[in-house]
Design a protein around this motif. Structure first.
Motif, short mmCIF file in Angstrom:
data_model
loop_
_atom_site.label_atom_id
_atom_site.label_comp_id
_atom_site.label_asym_id
_atom_site.label_seq_id
_atom_site.Cartn_x
_atom_site.Cartn_y
_atom_site.Cartn_z
N GLN B 220 -19.23 8.49 12.37
CA GLN B 220 -18.05 8.46 12.97
C GLN B 220 -18.26 7.01 13.64
O GLN B 220 -17.08 6.18 13.66
N GLU B 221 -18.82 7.07 14.56
CA GLU B 221 -19.39 4.97 15.33
C GLU B 221 -18.79 4.28 14.47
O GLU B 221 -17.87 3.28 14.56
N PHE B 222 -19.41 4.12 13.10
CA PHE B 222 -20.30 2.85 11.89
C PHE B 222 -19.06 3.50 10.94
O PHE B 222 -19.42 2.02 10.47
N ILE B 223 -18.34 4.09 10.55
CA ILE B 223 -17.79 4.04 9.56
C ILE B 223 -15.91 4.28 10.33
O ILE B 223 -14.93 3.78 9.82
N PHE B 224 -16.03 5.37 10.78
CA PHE B 224 -14.06 5.86 10.90
C PHE B 224 -13.86 5.08 12.28
O PHE B 224 -12.60 4.73 12.23
N LYS B 225 -14.78 4.59 13.36
CA LYS B 225 -14.16 3.64 14.39
C LYS B 225 -13.81 2.16 13.93
O LYS B 225 -12.55 2.31 14.35
N PRO B 226 -14.89 1.67 13.09
CA PRO B 226 -13.80 0.29 12.83
C PRO B 226 -12.96 0.41 12.27
O PRO B 226 -11.70 -0.86 11.74
N LEU B 227 -12.79 1.64 10.98
CA LEU B 227 -11.51 1.19 10.42
C LEU B 227 -10.35 2.14 10.57
O LEU B 227 -9.23 2.40 9.97
N LYS B 291 -11.03 1.21 1.04
CA LYS B 291 -10.95 -0.34 0.59
C LYS B 291 -12.40 -1.49 2.30
O LYS B 291 -11.60 -1.64 1.26
N GLY B 292 -12.04 -0.55 2.71
CA GLY B 292 -12.92 -1.15 3.76
C GLY B 292 -14.42 -1.57 3.56
O GLY B 292 -14.84 -2.87 3.94
N LEU B 293 -14.59 -0.80 2.74
CA LEU B 293 -15.90 -1.09 1.91
C LEU B 293 -15.95 -1.41 1.31
O LEU B 293 -16.96 -3.41 1.57
N MET B 294 -14.96 -1.64 -0.01
CA MET B 294 -14.48 -3.12 -0.97
C MET B 294 -14.75 -4.54 -0.55
O MET B 294 -14.86 -5.68 -0.85
N GLU B 295 -14.13 -3.79 0.75
CA GLU B 295 -13.10 -5.74 1.16
C GLU B 295 -14.73 -5.80 2.62
O GLU B 295 -14.68 -6.60 3.32
N GLU B 301 -21.59 -8.54 2.43
CA GLU B 301 -21.46 -8.48 0.77
C GLU B 301 -22.63 -8.01 -0.25
O GLU B 301 -23.15 -7.93 -0.98
N SER B 302 -23.72 -9.22 0.13
CA SER B 302 -25.15 -8.48 -0.23
C SER B 302 -25.26 -6.97 -0.19
O SER B 302 -25.89 -6.95 -1.08
N THR B 303 -25.05 -6.67 0.68
CA THR B 303 -25.65 -4.77 0.91
C THR B 303 -24.60 -4.28 -0.23
O THR B 303 -24.91 -3.03 -1.28
N LEU B 304 -23.33 -4.39 -0.36
CA LEU B 304 -22.64 -4.19 -1.06
C LEU B 304 -22.66 -4.23 -2.78
O LEU B 304 -22.68 -3.49 -3.01
N GLN B 305 -24.01 -5.31 -2.63
CA GLN B 305 -24.11 -5.57 -4.38
C GLN B 305 -25.68 -4.98 -4.90
O GLN B 305 -25.18 -4.61 -5.87
N GLU B 306 -25.48 -4.28 -3.64
CA GLU B 306 -27.20 -3.67 -3.71
C GLU B 306 -26.87 -2.29 -3.90
O GLU B 306 -27.15 -1.50 -4.63
N GLY B 343 -12.92 25.65 -3.65
CA GLY B 343 -11.81 25.30 -3.41
C GLY B 343 -10.14 24.15 -4.17
O GLY B 343 -9.51 24.39 -3.15
N ALA B 344 -10.88 23.19 -4.21
CA ALA B 344 -10.68 22.18 -4.43
C ALA B 344 -11.20 21.33 -5.21
O ALA B 344 -12.26 21.26 -5.30
N GLY B 345 -10.25 20.23 -5.49
CA GLY B 345 -11.42 18.81 -5.83
C GLY B 345 -10.53 17.20 -6.16
O GLY B 345 -9.26 17.60 -5.47
N SER B 346 -11.13 16.48 -5.96
CA SER B 346 -10.72 15.05 -5.85
C SER B 346 -11.39 13.69 -6.62
O SER B 346 -12.54 13.84 -6.39
N GLU B 347 -10.56 12.70 -6.36
CA GLU B 347 -11.21 11.59 -6.76
C GLU B 347 -10.90 10.12 -5.97
O GLU B 347 -9.90 10.55 -5.12
N LEU B 348 -11.76 9.45 -5.36
CA LEU B 348 -11.38 8.57 -5.49
C LEU B 348 -12.25 7.19 -5.95
O LEU B 348 -13.04 6.95 -6.42
N ARG B 349 -10.98 6.49 -6.14
CA ARG B 349 -11.04 5.38 -6.75
C ARG B 349 -10.61 4.34 -6.59
O ARG B 349 -9.75 3.63 -6.35
N TYR B 350 -11.33 2.96 -7.25
CA TYR B 350 -11.23 1.41 -7.13
C TYR B 350 -11.42 1.17 -8.29
O TYR B 350 -12.35 1.35 -8.78
N PHE B 351 -10.07 1.03 -8.67
CA PHE B 351 -10.03 -0.33 -10.73
C PHE B 351 -10.36 -1.88 -10.33
O PHE B 351 -9.51 -1.96 -9.37
N PRO B 352 -11.88 -2.28 -9.91
CA PRO B 352 -11.55 -3.80 -9.53
C PRO B 352 -10.27 -4.88 -10.48
O PRO B 352 -10.19 -6.01 -9.80
N ASP B 353 -10.77 -4.64 -11.72
CA ASP B 353 -9.87 -5.56 -13.05
C ASP B 353 -8.60 -5.56 -12.38
O ASP B 353 -7.70 -6.79 -12.46
#
Lengths: 199, 389
Positions: B220-227, B291-295, B301-306, B343-353
């Motif tokens: 909550q503190e480090f993901i929900f709050k800043p975004l 979007k927040g993660l990718m941006e 950035e270095s951690t994202l690449q990891e 009782g549910a299904g979902s997809e969250l995707r980013y298409f970089p190209d």
């Protein structure tokens, strides 16, 4: 309240057996009335036993001996149980039963058979028809089952009516529950009484 | 005549009440982000969603962010019994997409120097747990993150499945899930191959609990709050949320094409899961997270690449990074995650190209097979094709 009444009835029928004749192997009377209280659960054997006591049912049955003795019999049962979480069920099954005596009028049973369970869904269900969702109530599904049971009981033969209280643990293997889980386990704890009426 | 007047008065009052109620509903459900009403593919996408509904899904909700801005579309119903139309404001179950959130939390701790990804999990887990896990001194945190640990799957255990279905109100603690795999041998040598296991992420939640005190508060503190994710909930507490914000969940229990309302078991299941599941959110806020993660708003950035270092499947195709999946959909690379529940299904995707983010949620269970899925799968493919062409 009704539940308490049935339990008291079962206990009374047991306690009213004034004396015993002891030899369960002779003078066997076919087609006794078997009445049972059922406690159902969608569980692996000997797991979640507490949950069995949340799902109560009743059963009626009878048996016929292979050789006029009580040691080997074929039982027939019809059971209805209520299970608010998994759906109510109507179960019909027959089991070959081997009933060795443990002495002092106490006996045990090993049972194996086959049956058919009509399992209802726990909540209202729907089917799509011409783009609309139409209620089909709690429409159930029929499934074949292999029940495997273990019992302990007390043989108490009155002069006119033989009464035998017992407790059973049944493990049921159900087939074709759905396409991802083709085989599922269920259990039944049964408390009952076998009443052999006068010929 | 008197009866007639009363009848008219009551009818007018009834209509007024209905209209006020409908207005309240619509105000409560106002789209929180202004979307592009001239989005170029809006009709084609709406048509694709309608086909998904025709194939037997009660409701579907989609959000897209692209160079054209935001676009949202819905079809079907939130609740079959009440015939409530699906709208973008309803909370959807993320299911396993929660693993990406969990991974981000671990990577935040990595950036803070509180965890080393290549240290063994035995260093971070309570000894009461690690001593019951085979090779816990050789399995690294990274292996949990990219599903190469070889640990057994807790939800393959029939004792767990039967307990969950028979006793939906049972409160599972994180350790309870792990108990189902205590002393079970590894399915394969740690680090030798990729095989998706929910167990890995429950263990990560326990590790983050050990380091921070409470992984949920940390998320909550480090993901929900800043975004500024104000409609994202973890944990799911139904008493606080109320029934009317969350989509109802439906399940084809017997694979017969007949669905039942499984909301109670779905809610209870999601409310108790940790690390591997347990988040509900709106389609927009799901995208805002990715979007927040990718941006770079959540990790460097270095951690994202990891995070985007992919392990491979047996056939050599790229499979999974650290809490994020790699897919190729019709020739389009995507980073993201899928989720499936009772009782549910979902997809969250980013298409970089194509710089397209998308979330789609349905309120039909995907974890057990249904004849309905046969028609839904090509309808879903059509949706992606429409979105990406």
């Amino acid at each position: 309240m009704k539940f308490k009444f049935v339990i008291i009835g079962l206990l009374c029928s047991t306690l009213h057996t004034g004396y015993t004749q002891g030899d369960s192997g002779v003078n066997y009377r076919d087609f006794p009335l078997i009445i049972t209280l059922q406690f159902h659960s969608f569980s692996m054997p000997f797991k979640n036993i507490k949950s069995n006591f949340s799902n109560i049912g009743i059963g009626i049955g009878t048996e016929v001996s292979y050789n006029r003795k009580s040691r080997g019999v074929q039982q027939f049962h019809l059971i209805w149980y209520r299970n608010a979480t998994m759906g109510n069920g109507l179960l019909a099954y027959s089991q070959a039963t081997w009933r060795p005596s443990l002495g002092s009028n106490v006996y045990t049973e090993l049972k194996l058979g086959a049956g058919y369970l009509l399992s209802k869904r726990p909540t209202e269900s729907f089917k799509q028809k011409n783009g609309e969702w139409v209620s089909v109530g709690k429409k159930g599904k029929g499934m074949f089952t292999i029940p495997l049971g273990l019992s302990v009981g007390y043989e108490n033969e009155l002069e006119q009516t033989h009464v035998s209280p017992f407790a059973s643990y049944q493990f049921l293997v159900l087939t074709d529950y759905n396409k991802s889980i083709p085989v599922v386990p269920q259990t039944l704890i049964q408390l009952g009484n076998r009443i052999h009426f006068k010929d | 005549m008197k009866w007639h007047c009363n009848h008219i008065i009551f009818s007018v009052l009834y209509l007024l009440t209905i209209s006020v109620f409908a207005q309240q509903q619509s105000e409560n459900c106002k789209d929180p982000i202004e979307f592009n009403i001239n989005y170029s593919k809006k009709d084609a996408i709406q048509n694709a969603l309608d086909i998904i509904i025709e194939e037997g899904v009660p409701g579907v909700s989609l959000a897209v962010f692209s160079d054209e801005g935001w676009f949202m579309a819905n079809s079907g119903v939130v609740n079959i019994e009440k015939k409530t139309p699906m709208q973008s404001c309803y909370l959807q179950y993320l299911q396993s997409i929660a693993k990406t959130y969990m991974a981000v939390a671990v990577l935040r701790l990595f950036e803070q120097g509180k965890i080393n990804l290549d240290n063994s999990i035995a260093e971070y887990l309570p000894s009461s747990i690690s001593k019951r896990l085979p090779q816990s001194d050789k399995i690294s945190v990274r292996m949990l993150l990219n599903h190469t640990s070889g640990l057994a799957e807790y939800n393959f255990n029939p004792n767990y499945v039967t307990k969950l279905l028979q006793e939906p109100d049972h409160i599972f603690k994180p350790e309870d899930y792990i108990e189902y795999i205590y002393d079970k041998p590894l399915d394969f040598t740690q680090g030798s191959k990729y095989s998706y296991r929910n167990t890995n992420y429950v263990l990560l939640a326990i590790i983050v609990n050990e380091i921070t005190g409470d992984h949920k508060s940390f998320i909550q503190e480090f993901i929900f709050k800043p975004l500024e994710l104000r409609h994202t909930y973890y944990p799911l507490i139904m008493d606080e949320l109320g029934d009317d914000q969350l989509v109802s969940a439906y399940w084809d229990r017997h694979s017969q094409g007949i669905i039942e309302n499984a909301s109670k078991i779905q809610q209870s299941n999601v409310a108790h899961m940790v690390g591997d599941d347990g988040i509900v959110t709106t389609p927009i806020e799901a995208i805002l997270f990715l979007k927040g993660l990718m941006e770079g708003k959540l990790i460097k950035e270095s951690t994202l690449q990891e995070m985007l270092q992919w392990v491979k499947r047996k056939d050599g195709s790229l499979a999974y990074g650290l809490g994020i999946g790699y897919s190729n959909i019709g020739g389009n690379i995507s980073y993201g995650h899928t989720g499936g529940g009772i009782g549910a299904g979902s997809e969250l995707r980013y298409f970089p190209d194509k710089n397209i983010y998308m979330f789609v949620g349905i309120n039909l269970g995907t974890v057990t097979e249904s004849p309905l899925h046969k028609g839904i799968a090509p309808a879903r493919d059509k949706l992606f094709k429409t979105l990406l062409e």
